[in-house]
Write a protein that holds these residues in place. Structure first.
Motif, PDB file in Angstrom:
ATOM      1  N   VAL A 326     -71.518  11.821  28.972  1.00 23.31           N
ATOM      2  CA  VAL A 326     -71.199  12.722  30.090  1.00 23.31           C
ATOM      3  C   VAL A 326     -70.103  13.699  29.667  1.00 23.31           C
ATOM      4  N   TRP A 327     -70.398  14.978  29.792  1.00 23.41           N
ATOM      5  CA  TRP A 327     -69.374  15.995  29.543  1.00 23.41           C
ATOM      6  C   TRP A 327     -68.580  16.199  30.829  1.00 23.41           C
ATOM      7  N   VAL A 328     -67.245  16.174  30.704  1.00 21.94           N
ATOM      8  CA  VAL A 328     -66.359  16.328  31.859  1.00 21.94           C
ATOM      9  C   VAL A 328     -65.461  17.533  31.619  1.00 21.94           C
ATOM     10  N   GLN A 329     -65.360  18.411  32.627  1.00 21.53           N
ATOM     11  CA  GLN A 329     -64.482  19.570  32.501  1.00 21.53           C
ATOM     12  C   GLN A 329     -63.865  19.920  33.846  1.00 21.53           C
ATOM     13  N   ASP A 330     -62.691  20.565  33.780  1.00 21.81           N
ATOM     14  CA  ASP A 330     -62.026  21.060  34.987  1.00 21.81           C
ATOM     15  C   ASP A 330     -62.717  22.297  35.541  1.00 21.81           C
ATOM     16  N   GLU A 331     -63.237  23.114  34.657  1.00 25.28           N
ATOM     17  CA  GLU A 331     -63.760  24.421  35.038  1.00 25.28           C
ATOM     18  C   GLU A 331     -65.071  24.286  35.829  1.00 25.28           C
ATOM     19  N   PRO A 332     -65.414  25.316  36.631  1.00 28.46           N
ATOM     20  CA  PRO A 332     -66.719  25.321  37.300  1.00 28.46           C
ATOM     21  C   PRO A 332     -67.859  25.228  36.287  1.00 28.46           C
TER      22      PRO A 332
END
Length: 397
Positions: A326-332
């Motif tokens: 799973v890739w997790v990011q803060d950005e939209p």
């Protein structure tokens, strides 16, 4: 060598006897002196300072420009010290990095005008003409680079392909979703990654003091020149989790991928691997601890381009029983690294593994406009990443 780091650390934290610094800056200098002796872990500001100091001692000049480069927008740098007793014959400033050793190279720091296109264009030319100078342009906030997009597109990212002209210009762009609103969150990672091809630039997002030390030194010690884009942190500048032991400056190097750091996570019990870049890593670590999840590993991508396939594959292969990546990011979702990085993750996955995304929904704005909404979104994305049953978008290999 450790002894040299300590010697240099003493030099850059020592001020003239007749010079009076602000009490808060004096505390900062004392803390940095302790870091140089290994008595405190190294923060971002000291990692940066030691990189600069060791480079000028080795004959590499350094030049930094930006709207607030002397102090640093978030008060982490303090490269220029101001005498609190101003009745002096000179301008009342002292720059420790200009006083590291007798035969050092020049260190220049300039608080430039608020004209990003003009300044960045000049620094591109300067860096092209002076390959043995570490030339840095720093955005006060990362999205200030928007005003210089033409220079980035037409020169920095394409100059070598069009004209065979190598350039070692470094861009420092503060980036981090801290609830400060649309114009103070994003350095537009997605735009830089869209421009990446043919090994034209380097795009990194370091997350601790040792990493910034190594990546700045690597930029000059390498026998070639490529533009370097550093997405620098904001809250991590003072986050104790983002500090490093002094020994990491001696025994380690810049790591494009950092594997799981919690020794209690057993590889054969891991069912999900979270992959991320930047500040969200520390949020994930704390959320995992609160959720008591021991079946989830977390990998950090510190260099987004060129993507370090071998290093990433070596870390991912440790978790052969994990079915979810799973890739997790803060950005939209339509911003940040997701659309660039998903095919790199997919390429390194094993047959039968599934690729997912956890982060904010797509948005026309880089970030929401008020803190409560930001915190709500942040809580939701962390819960989604660590949910016992992942419900997001999944692509099966």
């Amino acid at each position: 060598p450790l002894a040299e780091l300590t010697r240099i650390g003493e030099k850059i934290t020592t001020i003239p006897d007749n010079f009076t610094v602000h009490p808060l800056v004096n505390k900062l200098l004392n803390d940095r002196r302790n870091m140089a002796h290994g008595e405190q872990k190294l923060d971002w500001g000291m990692g940066e300072h030691l990189a600069f100091a060791t480079l000028v001692s080795s004959g590499y000049a350094i030049r930094i420009t930006g709207q607030d480069s002397g102090r640093g927008t978030f008060s982490h740098r303090h490269a220029v010290l101001h005498d609190q007793k101003r009745e002096r014959w000179d301008d009342g400033t002292y720059i420790p990095l200009q006083n590291v050793s007798e035969n050092q190279a020049p260190f220049t720091v300039i608080d430039s005008v608020l004209s990003e296109e003009a300044v960045l264009g000049f620094e591109y030319g300067y860096a092209s003409a002076e390959p043995n100078t570490l030339t840095i342009w720093e955005g006060q906030f990362g999205d200030f680079v928007n005003g210089a997009q033409v220079v980035i597109d037409q020169f920095i990212t394409s100059g070598e392909a069009k004209w065979g002209r190598q350039c070692g210009l470094t861009l420092m762009l503060p980036h981090g979703y801290e609830g400060q609103g649309p114009e103070h969150s994003s350095a537009r990672i997605e735009r830089f990654l869209q421009l990446c091809a043919d090994n034209n630039i380097q795009v990194v997002q370091p997350t601790n003091g040792a990493q910034i030390f190594h990546v700045l030194r690597r930029q000059m010690i390498r026998p070639f020149r490529k533009p370097l884009v550093i997405f620098t942190p904001k809250s991590l500048l003072r986050n104790k989790d983002a500090t490093s032991p002094l020994s990491d400056l001696v025994t380690s190097q810049f790591l494009p991928v950092i594997g799981e750091q919690d020794e209690s996570i057993q590889a054969d019990e891991v069912k999900r691997v979270l992959v991320c870049s930047g500040k969200v890593y520390y949020d994930l670590v704390h959320a995992r601890t609160e959720a008591s999840r021991t079946d989830t590993a977390i990998l950090r991508i510190e260099q987004l381009y060129p993507f370090a396939h071998k290093a990433f594959q070596a870390e991912l292969q440790k978790y052969s029983k994990a079915k979810e990546i799973v890739w997790v990011q803060d950005e939209p979702q339509n911003q940040g690294p997701w659309f660039y990085i998903q095919h790199h993750l997919y390429e390194n996955m094993a047959e039968g593994q599934r690729l997912g995304y956890a982060g904010r929904a797509a948005s026309a704005s880089p970030a929401v406009g008020y803190l409560a909404k930001h915190q709500e979104q942040q809580k939701a994305l962390l819960e989604a990443a660590l949910a016992p049953k992942f419900k997001g978008y999944m692509l099966t290999k």
